[in-house]
Motif scaffolding. Structure first.
Motif, PDB file in Angstrom:
ATOM      1  N   ALA A  49      36.948  60.556  56.059  1.00 19.37           N
ATOM      2  CA  ALA A  49      36.997  60.903  57.480  1.00 19.37           C
ATOM      3  C   ALA A  49      36.023  62.020  57.808  1.00 19.37           C
ATOM      4  O   ALA A  49      35.360  62.001  58.848  1.00 19.37           O
ATOM      5  N   CYS A  50      35.908  62.991  56.922  1.00 23.59           N
ATOM      6  CA  CYS A  50      34.979  64.103  57.130  1.00 23.59           C
ATOM      7  C   CYS A  50      33.542  63.583  57.155  1.00 23.59           C
ATOM      8  O   CYS A  50      32.742  63.982  58.012  1.00 23.59           O
ATOM      9  N   SER A  51      33.209  62.690  56.258  1.00 24.55           N
ATOM     10  CA  SER A  51      31.861  62.111  56.241  1.00 24.55           C
ATOM     11  C   SER A  51      31.597  61.339  57.528  1.00 24.55           C
ATOM     12  O   SER A  51      30.512  61.432  58.111  1.00 24.55           O
ATOM     13  N   GLY A  52      32.574  60.580  57.974  1.00 26.26           N
ATOM     14  CA  GLY A  52      32.422  59.837  59.216  1.00 26.26           C
ATOM     15  C   GLY A  52      32.227  60.751  60.411  1.00 26.26           C
ATOM     16  O   GLY A  52      31.342  60.537  61.247  1.00 26.26           O
ATOM     17  N   MET A  53      33.040  61.786  60.490  1.00 32.25           N
ATOM     18  CA  MET A  53      32.932  62.712  61.622  1.00 32.25           C
ATOM     19  C   MET A  53      31.631  63.502  61.577  1.00 32.25           C
ATOM     20  O   MET A  53      31.008  63.743  62.606  1.00 32.25           O
ATOM     21  N   ALA A  54      31.194  63.877  60.386  1.00 31.03           N
ATOM     22  CA  ALA A  54      29.952  64.647  60.246  1.00 31.03           C
ATOM     23  C   ALA A  54      28.733  63.829  60.662  1.00 31.03           C
ATOM     24  O   ALA A  54      27.758  64.370  61.184  1.00 31.03           O
ATOM     25  N   SER A  55      28.793  62.533  60.451  1.00 25.37           N
ATOM     26  CA  SER A  55      27.640  61.673  60.757  1.00 25.37           C
ATOM     27  C   SER A  55      27.765  60.973  62.103  1.00 25.37           C
ATOM     28  O   SER A  55      26.866  60.241  62.507  1.00 25.37           O
ATOM     29  N   ASP A  56      28.838  61.200  62.814  1.00 22.75           N
ATOM     30  CA  ASP A  56      29.098  60.489  64.061  1.00 22.75           C
ATOM     31  C   ASP A  56      28.013  60.721  65.115  1.00 22.75           C
ATOM     32  O   ASP A  56      27.495  59.765  65.696  1.00 22.75           O
ATOM     33  N   ALA A  57      27.660  61.957  65.380  1.00 18.80           N
ATOM     34  CA  ALA A  57      26.680  62.247  66.437  1.00 18.80           C
ATOM     35  C   ALA A  57      25.305  61.635  66.134  1.00 18.80           C
ATOM     36  O   ALA A  57      24.740  60.955  66.997  1.00 18.80           O
ATOM     37  N   PRO A  58      24.757  61.846  64.929  1.00 16.10           N
ATOM     38  CA  PRO A  58      23.449  61.237  64.686  1.00 16.10           C
ATOM     39  C   PRO A  58      23.490  59.705  64.689  1.00 16.10           C
ATOM     40  O   PRO A  58      22.532  59.058  65.111  1.00 16.10           O
ATOM     41  N   LEU A  59      24.596  59.120  64.261  1.00 17.91           N
ATOM     42  CA  LEU A  59      24.687  57.658  64.286  1.00 17.91           C
ATOM     43  C   LEU A  59      24.839  57.135  65.710  1.00 17.91           C
ATOM     44  O   LEU A  59      24.263  56.099  66.051  1.00 17.91           O
ATOM     45  N   ARG A  60      25.584  57.828  66.544  1.00 19.74           N
ATOM     46  CA  ARG A  60      25.702  57.415  67.957  1.00 19.74           C
ATOM     47  C   ARG A  60      24.341  57.423  68.637  1.00 19.74           C
ATOM     48  O   ARG A  60      24.032  56.527  69.426  1.00 19.74           O
ATOM     49  N   ARG A  61      23.544  58.446  68.340  1.00 17.78           N
ATOM     50  CA  ARG A  61      22.202  58.526  68.941  1.00 17.78           C
ATOM     51  C   ARG A  61      21.326  57.341  68.521  1.00 17.78           C
ATOM     52  O   ARG A  61      20.518  56.865  69.299  1.00 17.78           O
ATOM     53  N   ARG A  62      21.486  56.880  67.302  1.00 16.75           N
ATOM     54  CA  ARG A  62      20.606  55.834  66.794  1.00 16.75           C
ATOM     55  C   ARG A  62      21.170  54.424  66.936  1.00 16.75           C
ATOM     56  O   ARG A  62      20.425  53.467  67.045  1.00 16.75           O
ATOM     57  N   LEU A  63      22.519  54.304  66.910  1.00 16.00           N
ATOM     58  CA  LEU A  63      23.140  52.976  66.925  1.00 16.00           C
ATOM     59  C   LEU A  63      23.942  52.693  68.188  1.00 16.00           C
ATOM     60  O   LEU A  63      24.431  51.576  68.363  1.00 16.00           O
ATOM     61  N   GLY A  64      24.137  53.688  69.037  1.00 13.41           N
ATOM     62  CA  GLY A  64      24.935  53.511  70.249  1.00 13.41           C
ATOM     63  C   GLY A  64      26.352  54.012  70.054  1.00 13.41           C
ATOM     64  O   GLY A  64      26.839  54.153  68.934  1.00 13.41           O
ATOM     65  N   ASP A  65      27.010  54.273  71.173  1.00 17.67           N
ATOM     66  CA  ASP A  65      28.350  54.873  71.141  1.00 17.67           C
ATOM     67  C   ASP A  65      29.406  54.016  70.452  1.00 17.67           C
ATOM     68  O   ASP A  65      30.377  54.528  69.923  1.00 17.67           O
ATOM     69  N   THR A  99      18.541  58.938  55.851  1.00 15.96           N
ATOM     70  CA  THR A  99      18.223  60.356  55.607  1.00 15.96           C
ATOM     71  C   THR A  99      19.031  61.262  56.511  1.00 15.96           C
ATOM     72  O   THR A  99      19.618  62.255  56.051  1.00 15.96           O
ATOM     73  N   VAL A 100      19.107  60.931  57.792  1.00 17.08           N
ATOM     74  CA  VAL A 100      19.835  61.765  58.752  1.00 17.08           C
ATOM     75  C   VAL A 100      21.327  61.786  58.441  1.00 17.08           C
ATOM     76  O   VAL A 100      21.976  62.832  58.506  1.00 17.08           O
ATOM     77  N   VAL A 101      21.882  60.632  58.081  1.00 19.24           N
ATOM     78  CA  VAL A 101      23.312  60.557  57.754  1.00 19.24           C
ATOM     79  C   VAL A 101      23.616  61.406  56.527  1.00 19.24           C
ATOM     80  O   VAL A 101      24.558  62.211  56.524  1.00 19.24           O
ATOM     81  N   GLU A 102      22.840  61.234  55.479  1.00 14.09           N
ATOM     82  CA  GLU A 102      23.079  62.012  54.257  1.00 14.09           C
ATOM     83  C   GLU A 102      22.924  63.502  54.515  1.00 14.09           C
ATOM     84  O   GLU A 102      23.719  64.307  54.038  1.00 14.09           O
ATOM     85  N   ARG A 103      21.929  63.886  55.297  1.00 14.36           N
ATOM     86  CA  ARG A 103      21.715  65.294  55.615  1.00 14.36           C
ATOM     87  C   ARG A 103      22.890  65.854  56.435  1.00 14.36           C
ATOM     88  O   ARG A 103      23.376  66.940  56.158  1.00 14.36           O
ATOM     89  N   ALA A 104      23.348  65.110  57.423  1.00 12.49           N
ATOM     90  CA  ALA A 104      24.464  65.566  58.254  1.00 12.49           C
ATOM     91  C   ALA A 104      25.719  65.772  57.412  1.00 12.49           C
ATOM     92  O   ALA A 104      26.417  66.786  57.539  1.00 12.49           O
ATOM     93  N   ILE A 105      26.004  64.818  56.545  1.00 12.13           N
ATOM     94  CA  ILE A 105      27.195  64.927  55.699  1.00 12.13           C
ATOM     95  C   ILE A 105      27.055  66.106  54.739  1.00 12.13           C
ATOM     96  O   ILE A 105      27.991  66.892  54.575  1.00 12.13           O
ATOM     97  N   ASP A 106      25.898  66.262  54.122  1.00  7.20           N
ATOM     98  CA  ASP A 106      25.673  67.376  53.197  1.00  7.20           C
ATOM     99  C   ASP A 106      25.798  68.732  53.892  1.00  7.20           C
ATOM    100  O   ASP A 106      26.233  69.703  53.286  1.00  7.20           O
ATOM    101  N   GLN A 107      25.418  68.806  55.166  1.00  6.42           N
ATOM    102  CA  GLN A 107      25.414  70.087  55.864  1.00  6.42           C
ATOM    103  C   GLN A 107      26.743  70.438  56.516  1.00  6.42           C
ATOM    104  O   GLN A 107      27.092  71.613  56.569  1.00  6.42           O
ATOM    105  N   VAL A 108      27.481  69.454  57.048  1.00  5.54           N
ATOM    106  CA  VAL A 108      28.655  69.816  57.847  1.00  5.54           C
ATOM    107  C   VAL A 108      29.977  69.176  57.438  1.00  5.54           C
ATOM    108  O   VAL A 108      30.982  69.411  58.088  1.00  5.54           O
ATOM    109  N   CYS A 109      30.012  68.385  56.376  1.00  5.96           N
ATOM    110  CA  CYS A 109      31.299  67.839  55.926  1.00  5.96           C
ATOM    111  C   CYS A 109      31.983  68.885  55.040  1.00  5.96           C
ATOM    112  O   CYS A 109      31.695  69.008  53.855  1.00  5.96           O
ATOM    113  N   THR A 110      32.888  69.624  55.649  1.00 11.23           N
ATOM    114  CA  THR A 110      33.572  70.718  54.955  1.00 11.23           C
ATOM    115  C   THR A 110      34.340  70.227  53.733  1.00 11.23           C
ATOM    116  O   THR A 110      34.331  70.868  52.684  1.00 11.23           O
TER     117      THR A 110
END
Length: 138
Positions: free
Chosen positions: A47-63, A106-117
């Motif tokens: 769930a943390c990985s999903g939430m961390a990558s949600d914003a960049p994925l919405r921008r690229r794949l749609g809401d 790349t963006v998904v992996e970076r987002a998860i690495d940076q903000v998935c507590t």
């Protein structure tokens, strides 16, 4: 801050609660309708990985993009720990070019690495303290 606690409801059965009114049933893997503590840890990671990558994925794949994050890992019962958790995200990237697909990964992996507590905590390890308090003493 949200308060979290578990209350015993039976032999090796608990209900986890939050001060926001959420609850989850916890127990042995041989009991239907409950999560084991290890399963909850794995779900928290996914769930943390999903939430961390949600914003960049919405921008690229749609809401309304569909995503499933699966996580598994067997317990080492001699050490009573999970030596490896295997996590993977399932996305439909078929509408993207190879370059766009590579950027999304790349963006998904970076987002998860940076903000998935949860993931960051598991990877780094953490100190856990524990004490027993006498509930019968005022």
């Amino acid at each position: 801050m949200t308060e979290l606690w578990v209350e015993r409801t039976g032999v090796r059965q608990y209900v986890g609660r939050s001060s926001r009114g959420a609850q989850v049933l916890v127990g042995n893997e041989d009991v239907d309708g409950v999560f084991t503590p290890g399963e909850l840890m794995k779900i928290a990671l996914a769930a943390c990985s999903g939430m961390a990558s949600d914003a960049p994925l919405r921008r690229r794949l749609g809401d309304e993009y569909p995503a499933t994050i699966r996580v598994s890992g067997a317990a080492d019962r001699e050490q009573e720990r999970y030596p490896l958790l295997d996590e993977h995200m399932e996305l439909d990237l078929s509408g993207l070019s190879e370059g766009d697909r590579a950027r999304v990964l790349t963006v998904v992996e970076r987002a998860i690495d940076q903000v998935c507590t949860v993931g960051r905590t598991l990877k780094a390890g953490t100190e856990v303290t524990f004490e027993v308090r006498d509930a019968g003493v005022s």
